[in-house]
Structure formats: C-alpha cells, structure tokens
Design an enzyme around this catalytic site. Structure first.
Site, mmCIF file in Angstrom:
data_model
loop_
_atom_site.group_PDB
_atom_site.id
_atom_site.type_symbol
_atom_site.label_atom_id
_atom_site.label_comp_id
_atom_site.label_asym_id
_atom_site.label_seq_id
_atom_site.Cartn_x
_atom_site.Cartn_y
_atom_site.Cartn_z
ATOM 1 N N HIS A 195 0.501 -9.387 4.863
ATOM 2 C CA HIS A 195 0.737 -10.500 3.920
ATOM 3 C C HIS A 195 0.532 -11.804 4.692
ATOM 4 C CE1 HIS A 195 2.196 -12.604 0.517
ATOM 5 N NE2 HIS A 195 3.452 -12.201 0.459
ATOM 6 N N HIS A 243 -8.291 -8.093 -0.157
ATOM 7 C CA HIS A 243 -7.155 -8.585 -0.936
ATOM 8 C C HIS A 243 -6.868 -7.586 -2.044
ATOM 9 C CE1 HIS A 243 -4.595 -11.284 -3.254
ATOM 10 N NE2 HIS A 243 -4.499 -11.982 -2.149
ATOM 11 N N ASP A 261 -6.472 -16.523 4.403
ATOM 12 C CA ASP A 261 -6.085 -16.539 5.813
ATOM 13 C C ASP A 261 -7.284 -16.604 6.757
ATOM 14 O OD1 ASP A 261 -3.414 -16.451 5.280
ATOM 15 O OD2 ASP A 261 -3.385 -14.277 5.117
HETATM 16 N N1 CMC Z 1 -11.276 -4.809 7.003
HETATM 17 C C1 CMC Z 1 -11.931 -3.662 6.829
HETATM 18 N N2 CMC Z 1 -11.724 -2.820 5.780
HETATM 19 C C2 CMC Z 1 -10.814 -3.179 4.886
HETATM 20 C C3 CMC Z 1 -10.098 -4.377 4.998
HETATM 21 C C4 CMC Z 1 -10.353 -5.209 6.102
HETATM 22 N N3 CMC Z 1 -9.694 -6.344 6.286
HETATM 23 N N4 CMC Z 1 -9.260 -4.467 3.942
HETATM 24 C C5 CMC Z 1 -9.433 -3.377 3.198
HETATM 25 N N5 CMC Z 1 -10.377 -2.581 3.764
HETATM 26 C C6 CMC Z 1 -10.848 -1.302 3.257
HETATM 27 C C7 CMC Z 1 -9.847 -0.203 3.557
HETATM 28 O O1 CMC Z 1 -10.095 0.387 4.829
HETATM 29 C C8 CMC Z 1 -10.083 0.745 2.418
HETATM 30 O O2 CMC Z 1 -11.261 1.493 2.702
HETATM 31 P P1 CMC Z 1 -11.354 3.047 2.299
HETATM 32 O O3 CMC Z 1 -11.180 3.073 0.819
HETATM 33 O O4 CMC Z 1 -12.710 3.428 2.774
HETATM 34 O O5 CMC Z 1 -10.226 3.693 3.035
HETATM 35 C C9 CMC Z 1 -10.400 -0.175 1.255
HETATM 36 O O6 CMC Z 1 -10.872 -1.380 1.825
HETATM 37 C C10 CMC Z 1 -9.194 -0.493 0.370
HETATM 38 O O7 CMC Z 1 -8.134 -0.897 1.248
HETATM 39 P P2 CMC Z 1 -6.606 -0.842 0.821
HETATM 40 O O8 CMC Z 1 -5.749 -0.968 2.029
HETATM 41 O O9 CMC Z 1 -6.357 0.318 -0.086
HETATM 42 O O10 CMC Z 1 -6.517 -2.128 -0.070
HETATM 43 P P3 CMC Z 1 -5.218 -2.951 -0.390
HETATM 44 O O11 CMC Z 1 -5.424 -3.545 -1.710
HETATM 45 O O12 CMC Z 1 -3.970 -2.169 -0.192
HETATM 46 O O13 CMC Z 1 -5.297 -4.015 0.788
HETATM 47 C C11 CMC Z 1 -4.922 -5.837 2.142
HETATM 48 C C12 CMC Z 1 -5.156 -5.361 0.718
HETATM 49 C C13 CMC Z 1 -4.791 -7.360 2.128
HETATM 50 C C14 CMC Z 1 -3.602 -5.253 2.667
HETATM 51 C C15 CMC Z 1 -6.091 -5.390 3.055
HETATM 52 O O14 CMC Z 1 -7.305 -5.885 2.562
HETATM 53 C C16 CMC Z 1 -5.902 -5.810 4.512
HETATM 54 O O15 CMC Z 1 -5.230 -5.098 5.264
HETATM 55 N N6 CMC Z 1 -6.532 -6.963 4.936
HETATM 56 C C17 CMC Z 1 -6.348 -7.467 6.265
HETATM 57 C C18 CMC Z 1 -5.059 -8.266 6.342
HETATM 58 C C19 CMC Z 1 -5.156 -9.572 5.594
HETATM 59 O O16 CMC Z 1 -6.110 -10.316 5.741
HETATM 60 N N7 CMC Z 1 -4.118 -9.891 4.825
HETATM 61 C C20 CMC Z 1 -4.019 -11.157 4.103
HETATM 62 C C21 CMC Z 1 -4.053 -10.965 2.633
HETATM 63 S S1 CMC Z 1 -4.286 -12.500 1.729
HETATM 64 C C22 CMC Z 1 -2.924 -13.467 2.042
HETATM 65 C C23 CMC Z 1 -1.648 -12.889 1.587
HETATM 66 O O17 CMC Z 1 -1.526 -12.358 0.498
HETATM 67 O O18 CMC Z 1 -0.673 -12.991 2.330
#
Ligand code: CMC
Length: 383
Positions: free
Chosen positions: A225, A265, A320
């Site tokens: 987050h 996201h 971010d």
């Molecule tokens: N880099 C590479 N692959 C990614 C990333 C990333 N940053 N984010 C998601 N993926 C891939 C993930 O590996 C998965 O692939 P697969 O289906 O092949 O396993 C797919 O995308 C879906 O990921 P998920 O974890 O199921 O998606 P989510 O909706 O739970 O994740 C998230 C959202 C923000 C937790 C994730 O994108 C992430 O970890 N991003 C990096 C951390 C980040 O930048 N966070 C800030 C979010 S915005 C500000 C805020 O809200 O605070």
C-alpha cells in the site's frame, strides 16, 4: 451467490459513498465529481479537505475561516513532543512513530468521550485536530532524529507550506510549496483502499476517529500500500549506486521473480491518473533544476515495461512510481514519503468514517471455516 469466496474482497461492494470514484479501466479519479486533475492544478489541499468533509468546494470566505481553524490546531502538547523524542531516540520507524503519536493525541482532545449524540460533528472536529497535528508530529520526529530542535508551526502558512517550514526551518519557495500541496491533493482520497477500509471498519464499531486514523496509519505502512513510494526511491538509489542500467535492474528483478514497485494496482488497469500528473511535475522540476537523473531512470523503466507488454496487461505505473522522485527533488528524506502519504490520506479517512457513521452498520464479514469440526479436547496434563 451468498457463499462465494472473494479473496481480498476484490470487487465486493460494501458501502455507498459520495466521496471519491476510481474508474480503473480508463484511469479516472474524481473527488465528489471533480476530476483529480482539475483539483490538483486548481485547488489547495485545504479546499480539498473542505470538499471532502463538507460536501462542496468552499467560497473564499468559507475557505479563509476553514483554513484558519485548521491552522489554529497545529500545536501539539509538550508531552507528545517528548514521546516523539523518545521514539526517535529508540530508532523507531517514522510510520510506527506516527501511529504511536497519533494515538496519544486523543488524550489532549476535548471531544474524546463525546461520541454519543453528535457523532458526525465530533468526528469532524476531532478529524480537524488530527489533520492539523500530524504534520507537526512528523516534522518534529524528523528534526529530532537529525539532532535538531522541533520548529513551532506558523499559523500564517498553508498546510503544505507550514509542513515544509517545520521540516527545514526555512519557509519554502513558491514552487516547492505548490508542488507539495499538489502531492497532498493527489493522495487525499481513493475509494475504499486498504487503509480507508481499515478506518471504516474501526469507525463502524462507533469507536472514536483517533482509533480509525491510528488503524489507517498501520494499514498504510505496508509495502503493498503506502510503503511502495519508498520502495521505488530505494530502487532508484540502488540503480544509481550500482551504476547499472535501469532496464538491466528491471530484468534482474524479473529474473528473480520479484515485483517492480510502483507498478500494478488493484483497481487501475491503465496508468494511474495521479502518476501522470506527478510525472509531468517531475519533468518540470527536472528541467528547471537541470538534474534529470530520476526522470531518466523512471522513463527508461516505464518504456521498457511498456515495450514488454506489462502495461498493456494492466500492470501500469501507479502514483508511487513518481511521488518519491518528486519528494526527493523537494529535499524530503526517503523514509518520510509514506508518512507524507498518511499526512494527506488522513483527510480521506476522516471523511469516510464521518460519512459511514451517518448511516452506520457494523462491518462484520465472515470466513469460510476450513478447520476440523470434531476435535477431541484433551486436558493439558494429558497432552
Ligand atoms: N510487478 C510485476 N508483476 C506484478 C506487479 C508488479 N509490480 N503487480 C502485479 N503483478 C502481477 C502479479 O505477479 C500477478 O501475476 P500472475 O497473475 O502472473 O501471478 C498479476 O500481476 C496480478 O497481481 P496481484 O497481486 O493478484 O494483483 P493485486 O491486485 O492483488 O495487486 C498490488 C495490486 C498493488 C498489490 C500489486 O500490483 C503490487 O504488489 N504492486 C507493487 C507494489 C505497489 O506499487 N504498491 C502501490 C499500490 S498504489 C498506492 C497505494 O494504493 O498505496
């Protein structure tokens, strides 16, 4: 279907809200109907707070009185500053220090304990105090950590300008103040993100708003987050120190199976509109200072991931990815980025708690039980 399991509550509707709307398919964010771009460019953070808390944009007289009331609440009790000193001496992390100090602020709030009756009004009065005092706590923590004395707030400065002043001891120039104010506006609200939902869950028990905000700070601190802005900047520093090509760094991270911070996201499937605005700001700042390093690195990473098809798959730059570089150009220390996110998002937490409590229903989901059902109890001395 009633028993369908929605891990992470993805896509589950739990409330109605007039506050903010995120269209993740087209990359649109509005606060009470106003496009985030118009607000970021045309309104101050104080105007945005008024909008979120009172339902409409203020006129000039309303804004003057609102901003003066907010500024009048900036001072914190000496005991809180002493606690902040103790936390800094103990080497506490800034988000954890903020969580502890925010919880402590309630001891000095004249409204605490008056939640019955005018819950909504009390929430907003307390919320105003919390919002006004969080910057004071954060700036004091940072200064004490640096071996400096805290700087008292200046009620004549804006919310953004006063924070930069308390942090550095010098009044910021107009560009820095405006840039920081824009960053505060961009982070103020974002639907039912994890920290806002945390605050709402707590608020739904009719606990006081200090409890909700303290919980929100805890939720925001995590790397999935609010913690991601710091992670992005750490990556940029790591790239810089290793003299590695940014694209090579991304390839190595991908080979290790790691995620790229600042990308992806839960709601946005395209580039986050806040990232677009901050990218533009970073470009302006880089061009005027002549230092384009962070801009070059972030651009190279984004271009590479776009070419790779990641962005098209919906893993696009989020807010971010750019905020850290903007804060760095303002001279803000790296581990203050997430606390600054909290300093802004507190406005949204308070607005959501107040809105939800107007027509409150205790939030209480359930889990599908997958444990054993007929375990035979064995007394401790027979185990
Ligand atoms: N880099 C590479 N692959 C990614 C990333 C990333 N940053 N984010 C998601 N993926 C891939 C993930 O590996 C998965 O692939 P697969 O289906 O092949 O396993 C797919 O995308 C879906 O990921 P998920 O974890 O199921 O998606 P989510 O909706 O739970 O994740 C998230 C959202 C923000 C937790 C994730 O994108 C992430 O970890 N991003 C990096 C951390 C980040 O930048 N966070 C800030 C979010 S915005 C500000 C805020 O809200 O605070």
């Amino acid at each position: 279907m009633a028993d369908e399991l929605k891990r992470g509550l993805e896509g589950v509707l739990v409330a109605e809200s007039d506050l903010s709307y995120v269209d993740g398919e087209v990359g649109k964010l509005v606060y009470r109907g106003y496009d985030i771009e118009d607000l970021a460019r045309g309104a101050t953070y104080e105007e945005v707070l008024y909008l979120l808390w009172h339902g409409s944009l203020p006129n000039a007289a309303e804004l003057d009185s609102f901003a003066a009331d907010l500024a009048a609440e900036r001072e914190v009790n000496d005991d809180v500053i002493e606690t902040v000193r103790a936390l800094a001496d103990a080497g506490e992390r800034p988000m954890a220090a903020l969580r502890t100090a925010t919880s402590m602020l309630s001891a000095y709030d004249p409204d605490t304990g008056d939640e019955d009756g005018d819950a909504g009004e009390a929430t907003l009065r307390q919320g105003r105090r919390i919002t006004a005092k969080i910057p004071t706590v954060l700036a004091a923590f940072e200064r004490v950590r640096q071996g400096e004395e805290p700087v008292a707030p200046d009620p004549d400065l804006s919310h953004a300008g006063n924070f930069l002043y308390m942090l550095t001891g010098t009044e910021p120039d107009a560009v820095s103040e405006e840039t920081f104010d824009m960053a505060l506006t961009l982070h103020a609200d974002h639907g039912l993100n994890a920290s806002t939902f945390t605050a709402m869950v707590i608020g739904s028990t009719m606990a006081d708003v200090y409890s909700g905000v303290t919980g929100g700070i805890g939720a925001l601190s995590g790397p999935l987050h609010g913690g991601a802005n710091q992670d992005v900047m750490e990556v940029l520093h790591e790239i810089d120190a290793s003299a590695k090509d940014p694209v090579q760094w991304v390839k190595d991270r991908q080979d290790d199976g790691g995620r790229i911070p600042g990308f992806g996201h839960r709601v946005y499937k395209v580039k986050d509109p806040r990232a677009k605005i901050l990218e533009e700001k970073l470009r302006d700042l880089a061009e005027s200072s002549g230092d384009t390093k962070w801009l070059d690195y972030t651009t190279a990473i984004e271009e590479y991931l776009t070419d790779q098809g990641l962005v098209e798959k919906g893993i696009a730059p989020n807010v971010d990815f750019y905020s850290g570089s903007v804060y760095d150009s303002l001279g803000i220390p790296l581990d203050m980025y997430t606390p600054i996110f909290a300093m802004s998002r507190v406005g949204g937490w308070i607005a959501h708690v107040a809105e939800y409590q107007e027509d409150n229903r205790l939030i209480r989901p359930r889990a599908r039980y997958t444990g054993p059902e007929d375990a035979e109890f064995v007394p401790i001395d027979e185990r």
